[in-house]
Design a protein around this motif. Structure first.
Motif, mmCIF file in Angstrom:
data_model
loop_
_atom_site.group_PDB
_atom_site.id
_atom_site.type_symbol
_atom_site.label_atom_id
_atom_site.label_comp_id
_atom_site.label_asym_id
_atom_site.label_seq_id
_atom_site.Cartn_x
_atom_site.Cartn_y
_atom_site.Cartn_z
ATOM 1 N N VAL A 1 0.837 -1.195 0.000
ATOM 2 C CA VAL A 1 0.000 0.000 0.000
ATOM 3 C C VAL A 1 0.872 1.244 0.000
ATOM 4 O O VAL A 1 1.992 1.247 0.515
ATOM 5 C CB VAL A 1 -0.954 0.023 1.222
ATOM 6 N N ALA A 2 0.336 2.303 -0.579
ATOM 7 C CA ALA A 2 1.027 3.590 -0.629
ATOM 8 C C ALA A 2 0.575 4.465 0.526
ATOM 9 O O ALA A 2 -0.517 4.263 1.082
ATOM 10 C CB ALA A 2 0.738 4.288 -1.956
ATOM 11 N N GLN A 3 1.386 5.431 0.889
ATOM 12 C CA GLN A 3 0.957 6.410 1.890
ATOM 13 C C GLN A 3 -0.295 7.124 1.379
ATOM 14 O O GLN A 3 -0.357 7.548 0.240
ATOM 15 C CB GLN A 3 2.067 7.419 2.143
ATOM 16 N N GLY A 4 -1.301 7.230 2.237
ATOM 17 C CA GLY A 4 -2.539 7.886 1.846
ATOM 18 C C GLY A 4 -3.562 6.970 1.208
ATOM 19 O O GLY A 4 -4.686 7.388 0.939
ATOM 20 N N GLN A 5 -3.204 5.690 0.970
ATOM 21 C CA GLN A 5 -4.156 4.744 0.376
ATOM 22 C C GLN A 5 -5.144 4.267 1.425
ATOM 23 O O GLN A 5 -4.788 4.015 2.580
ATOM 24 C CB GLN A 5 -3.407 3.548 -0.207
ATOM 25 N N GLN A 6 -6.412 4.135 1.027
ATOM 26 C CA GLN A 6 -7.423 3.634 1.958
ATOM 27 C C GLN A 6 -7.184 2.161 2.234
ATOM 28 O O GLN A 6 -7.033 1.351 1.317
ATOM 29 C CB GLN A 6 -8.830 3.839 1.403
ATOM 30 N N ILE A 7 -7.154 1.798 3.533
ATOM 31 C CA ILE A 7 -6.939 0.400 3.915
ATOM 32 C C ILE A 7 -8.166 -0.189 4.604
ATOM 33 O O ILE A 7 -8.259 -1.399 4.791
ATOM 34 C CB ILE A 7 -5.716 0.255 4.835
ATOM 35 N N GLY A 8 -9.106 0.674 4.996
ATOM 36 C CA GLY A 8 -10.312 0.197 5.661
ATOM 37 C C GLY A 8 -11.248 1.344 5.950
ATOM 38 O O GLY A 8 -11.039 2.464 5.470
ATOM 39 N N THR A 9 -12.302 1.062 6.715
ATOM 40 C CA THR A 9 -13.228 2.110 7.134
ATOM 41 C C THR A 9 -13.346 2.086 8.659
ATOM 42 O O THR A 9 -13.262 1.027 9.286
ATOM 43 C CB THR A 9 -14.619 1.942 6.505
ATOM 44 N N THR A 10 -13.555 3.251 9.234
ATOM 45 C CA THR A 10 -13.621 3.389 10.686
ATOM 46 C C THR A 10 -14.860 2.692 11.237
ATOM 47 O O THR A 10 -15.957 2.827 10.694
ATOM 48 C CB THR A 10 -13.658 4.873 11.073
ATOM 49 N N GLY A 11 -14.670 1.946 12.321
ATOM 50 C CA GLY A 11 -15.797 1.241 12.924
ATOM 51 C C GLY A 11 -15.622 1.074 14.417
ATOM 52 O O GLY A 11 -14.872 1.817 15.065
ATOM 53 N N SER A 12 -16.297 0.051 14.944
ATOM 54 C CA SER A 12 -16.288 -0.187 16.383
ATOM 55 C C SER A 12 -16.290 -1.691 16.666
ATOM 56 O O SER A 12 -16.895 -2.151 17.634
ATOM 57 C CB SER A 12 -17.509 0.484 17.037
ATOM 58 N N THR A 13 -15.596 -2.465 15.816
ATOM 59 C CA THR A 13 -15.561 -3.920 16.004
ATOM 60 C C THR A 13 -14.649 -4.276 17.170
ATOM 61 O O THR A 13 -13.757 -3.528 17.551
ATOM 62 C CB THR A 13 -15.072 -4.621 14.727
ATOM 63 N N GLY A 14 -14.892 -5.464 17.755
ATOM 64 C CA GLY A 14 -14.087 -5.916 18.880
ATOM 65 C C GLY A 14 -14.498 -5.229 20.169
ATOM 66 O O GLY A 14 -15.648 -4.827 20.349
ATOM 67 N N ASN A 15 -13.536 -5.068 21.071
ATOM 68 C CA ASN A 15 -13.788 -4.449 22.372
ATOM 69 C C ASN A 15 -13.702 -2.932 22.214
ATOM 70 O O ASN A 15 -12.654 -2.322 22.426
ATOM 71 C CB ASN A 15 -12.768 -4.954 23.396
ATOM 72 N N SER A 16 -14.820 -2.325 21.847
ATOM 73 C CA SER A 16 -14.848 -0.896 21.542
ATOM 74 C C SER A 16 -16.168 -0.307 22.012
ATOM 75 O O SER A 16 -17.219 -0.921 21.863
ATOM 76 C CB SER A 16 -14.683 -0.677 20.033
ATOM 77 N N SER A 17 -16.099 0.909 22.559
ATOM 78 C CA SER A 17 -17.318 1.551 23.075
ATOM 79 C C SER A 17 -17.970 2.485 22.065
ATOM 80 O O SER A 17 -19.028 3.053 22.328
ATOM 81 C CB SER A 17 -16.992 2.332 24.353
ATOM 82 N N GLY A 18 -17.349 2.642 20.905
ATOM 83 C CA GLY A 18 -17.901 3.513 19.869
ATOM 84 C C GLY A 18 -16.912 3.662 18.732
ATOM 85 O O GLY A 18 -15.733 3.330 18.870
ATOM 86 N N PRO A 19 -17.370 4.129 17.559
ATOM 87 C CA PRO A 19 -16.486 4.236 16.394
ATOM 88 C C PRO A 19 -15.281 5.139 16.661
ATOM 89 O O PRO A 19 -15.437 6.253 17.168
ATOM 90 C CB PRO A 19 -17.390 4.836 15.313
ATOM 91 N N HIS A 20 -14.104 4.658 16.318
ATOM 92 C CA HIS A 20 -12.881 5.438 16.435
ATOM 93 C C HIS A 20 -11.755 4.686 15.728
ATOM 94 O O HIS A 20 -11.894 3.496 15.419
ATOM 95 C CB HIS A 20 -12.508 5.703 17.898
ATOM 96 N N ILE A 21 -10.654 5.381 15.498
ATOM 97 C CA ILE A 21 -9.445 4.733 14.996
ATOM 98 C C ILE A 21 -8.469 4.596 16.164
ATOM 99 O O ILE A 21 -7.995 5.601 16.707
ATOM 100 C CB ILE A 21 -8.763 5.544 13.872
ATOM 101 N N HIS A 22 -8.199 3.368 16.547
ATOM 102 C CA HIS A 22 -7.134 3.078 17.514
ATOM 103 C C HIS A 22 -5.862 2.927 16.685
ATOM 104 O O HIS A 22 -5.765 2.048 15.830
ATOM 105 C CB HIS A 22 -7.469 1.789 18.267
ATOM 106 N N TYR A 23 -4.884 3.781 16.955
ATOM 107 C CA TYR A 23 -3.700 3.884 16.088
ATOM 108 C C TYR A 23 -2.426 3.734 16.913
ATOM 109 O O TYR A 23 -2.309 4.313 17.996
ATOM 110 C CB TYR A 23 -3.727 5.239 15.387
ATOM 111 N N GLU A 24 -1.485 2.956 16.377
ATOM 112 C CA GLU A 24 -0.208 2.740 17.057
ATOM 113 C C GLU A 24 0.951 2.814 16.069
ATOM 114 O O GLU A 24 0.804 2.486 14.883
ATOM 115 C CB GLU A 24 -0.159 1.360 17.716
ATOM 116 N N GLN A 25 2.111 3.223 16.578
ATOM 117 C CA GLN A 25 3.379 3.160 15.860
ATOM 118 C C GLN A 25 4.325 2.315 16.702
ATOM 119 O O GLN A 25 4.500 2.584 17.897
ATOM 120 C CB GLN A 25 3.963 4.549 15.635
ATOM 121 N N LEU A 26 4.928 1.290 16.091
ATOM 122 C CA LEU A 26 5.824 0.390 16.809
ATOM 123 C C LEU A 26 7.174 0.310 16.124
ATOM 124 O O LEU A 26 7.257 0.351 14.884
ATOM 125 C CB LEU A 26 5.233 -1.025 16.891
ATOM 126 N N TYR A 27 8.221 0.176 16.941
ATOM 127 C CA TYR A 27 9.566 -0.067 16.420
ATOM 128 C C TYR A 27 10.095 -1.336 17.070
ATOM 129 O O TYR A 27 10.187 -1.421 18.301
ATOM 130 C CB TYR A 27 10.494 1.112 16.718
#
Length: 259
Positions: A117-143
């Motif tokens: 995928v390229a930077q800026g390419q759509q990879i999905g749509t925002t939702g609330s699947t799993g253990n979530s109290s409402g629609p949001h993007i849970h985002y992480e950066q790992l090294y």
């Protein structure tokens, strides 16, 4: 004897050079961008119980969070996962050099597992699947598997305990020139051209995140104690507004090309 001594010294010097070799530096991080579309303004928060150093994002520009595209914040290889009792539908992107990003709670995937995928390419749509109290993007950066403090466009983000303390406007996927800005005021008319006589094609009800593609001089406008003849062309609203209602101190916006 002298020749033997010199040979021993040379051997020792080679060994010393090996011992003091400069260690390999950590792989520099990609220039990560916001995981949501160009021009949109989102607020974010961090919960102490969150895994690693995650931030949760929700929209703060009047748009609906649920169903909004989730974008790759840097190029890489995307892998799809599902964890119904936790992260829900999520994607991990391997950016190389030990760097990865995670995007949790997706309503749907937009790319197959293993896709480049390229930077800026759509990879999905925002939702609330799993253990979530409402629609949001849970985002992480790992090294190397370790969560890092999140950095966007080279600047570290804050870690507030609640929403609406800090905001981030995206320049991901914008392409070309121009820039993202906030407007101010209410009932701002968007016109077909930079003229007061041009037809009204849209109206901004209140402060709005906009992408200005270019600007040009037009009719002089006096409003709310300001006078200006520069107008901004708004990509998504299909017309021009006077720069008076762009939330920036300069009459002519910096970094925005001339139409």
């Amino acid at each position: 004897m002298l020749r033997r001594t010199l040979a021993v010294l040379a051997s020792l010097l080679v060994g010393a050079a090996t011992l003091v070799a400069v260690p390999t530096e950590a792989q520099a991080a990609p220039n990560f961008k916001a995981p949501f579309p160009c021009g949109q303004r989102w607020t974010y928060s961090h919960h102490s119980a969150e895994v690693r150093r995650a931030l949760d994002f929700v929209r703060a520009d009047g748009g609906v969070t649920s169903g909004t595209p989730v974008l790759a914040s840097a190029a890489g290889v995307a892998t799809r996962y599902s964890q119904p009792t936790g992260a829900g539908n999520y994607i991990a992107i391997d950016h190389g050099g030990g760097w990865k990003t995670y995007y949790f709670h997706l309503a749907a995937y937009s790319v197959p597992s293993g896709a480049q995928v390229a930077q800026g390419q759509q990879i999905g749509t925002t939702g609330s699947t799993g253990n979530s109290s409402g629609p949001h993007i849970h985002y992480e950066q790992l090294y190397n598997g370790v969560g890092q403090n999140i950095v966007i466009n080279g600047s570290g983000l804050a870690y507030p305990g609640s929403y609406n303390q800090y905001f981030l406007t995206s320049d991901n996927g914008c392409g070309g020139g121009g820039g993202a800005f906030m407007t101010w005021g209410s009932g701002i008319r968007v016109r077909a051209d930079a003229r007061l006589s041009a037809p009204v094609v849209n109206t901004l009800a209140g402060p709005t995140s906009v992408w200005v593609t270019c600007q040009k001089q037009g009719d002089t406008v006096t409003a709310d104690g300001y006078t200006n003849n520069w107008w901004s062309k708004l990509r998504d609203q299909g017309g021009f507004i006077t720069n008076i209602y762009i939330d920036h101190p300069a009459a002519q916006l910096p970094g925005v090309p001339i139409c």
